[in-house]
Design a protein around this motif. Sequence first.
Motif, short mmCIF file in Angstrom:
data_model
loop_
_atom_site.label_atom_id
_atom_site.label_comp_id
_atom_site.label_asym_id
_atom_site.label_seq_id
_atom_site.Cartn_x
_atom_site.Cartn_y
_atom_site.Cartn_z
N PHE A 23 4.06 -1.48 -0.05
CA PHE A 23 3.47 -2.02 0.76
C PHE A 23 3.42 0.37 2.27
CE2 PHE A 23 4.19 -1.86 6.01
CZ PHE A 23 2.70 -2.37 5.87
N ILE A 24 4.36 1.04 2.01
CA ILE A 24 4.61 1.69 2.24
C ILE A 24 3.67 2.92 1.78
CG2 ILE A 24 6.11 4.33 2.04
CD1 ILE A 24 8.78 2.00 2.99
N LEU A 25 3.66 2.50 0.32
CA LEU A 25 2.34 3.60 -0.16
C LEU A 25 1.12 3.34 -0.23
CD1 LEU A 25 4.24 4.00 -4.27
CD2 LEU A 25 4.09 5.83 -1.76
N SER A 26 1.03 2.12 -0.03
CA SER A 26 -0.36 1.84 0.53
C SER A 26 -1.21 2.56 1.99
CB SER A 26 -0.61 -0.07 0.21
OG SER A 26 0.33 -0.16 0.75
N LEU A 27 0.29 2.64 2.67
CA LEU A 27 -0.57 2.67 3.90
C LEU A 27 -0.06 4.87 3.74
CD1 LEU A 27 2.75 1.15 6.52
CD2 LEU A 27 0.13 0.64 6.19
N LEU A 30 -4.04 4.83 2.30
CA LEU A 30 -4.76 4.56 3.54
C LEU A 30 -5.24 6.04 4.63
CD1 LEU A 30 -4.92 0.71 4.33
CD2 LEU A 30 -6.61 2.67 2.63
N ASP A 31 -3.76 6.46 4.39
CA ASP A 31 -3.94 7.81 5.40
C ASP A 31 -4.33 8.91 4.82
OD1 ASP A 31 -3.45 8.53 8.18
OD2 ASP A 31 -1.39 9.58 7.61
#
Length: 326
Positions: A23-27, A30-31
Amino acid sequence: MGMKLFIKEHISFVLFEILIVLFILSLYWLDGFRNMSTAIYTMIISLILIISFLGFRYFRRQSYLNKITNLPQTMEDALQKNAKSPEHFQTESYLQELYRVYQHEVQVLYASQNRQEKFLNQWIHQMKTPISVLELLLQEEAPLDKKSVQEEVDRIKRGLEMVLMNARLEKFEDDMQIEQVCLKQIVNATINENKRLFITNRVFPETHIEEGLIVASDSKWLKFILVQFITNAVKYTFEQNKRILVTATKAGSEVKLTIRDEGIGIPKSDLTRVTKAFFTGENGRKTGESTGMGLYLASEICEKLGHQFEIESEVGVGTTITLTFQ
């Protein structure tokens, strides 16, 4: 087994940690962060940390896990201490307390069973005497002595009443019914039901109880208590033409019922032990008919009913039993 249990317990924890990392890597993705090598490095480091943490956790809990995965051979296995964490310390404390409760209940049941068995064996032995007497009476060629037969039948009836009451004592609360009892009426009824005992032993009862004297008690159990007191008073009055005096007095909120005999009395050395189960004492050995349970049952019933029970005695003078109703 310990390892399997540990994996089952923590598999959801590992999956949750992996989900957080993704989840953190996906954020970051997206950034605008697109460096795959850094993402892979982050995931590997996270897994190493998770595995190291779980390995250390398993090492600390290994002895405890082995304990709970191996079925116990004895109840004493519950007293082993292998906990390392506060939660497991609390679990072991719980199990140890549960073991103590279990041991207490087992000891109570064992004592009750042992008392019942011992009483039954002793009671059966006592009942052999009247049955033997009845057999001898039936074998005689002379006409049957009805008076002697009735005496032995009464003895058997009293014995049966005692063994039934002893059995009911285990479930006393279910059988108890507190009500307003007329003291004079129940005392007179008890004496009348045992009048043959008085006549046979030539002992005379006297009662001095006011008509309207009311106490809170269970009439059935109270009558059983009075039968034990009166039977003992008659049985241990060896001389004829003696009296058994039953009186009742009221002082404030208390009513005291006193049963005084003019019998042989109880030795001082036996006085503190007469209410113990199976204690027959010096007087019981003289008659050879005592089970040692009459006063014990009376004492137990008095305690359950909330009545106070006291015995005073002097050898050669007599015995006084005082029953106090609140």
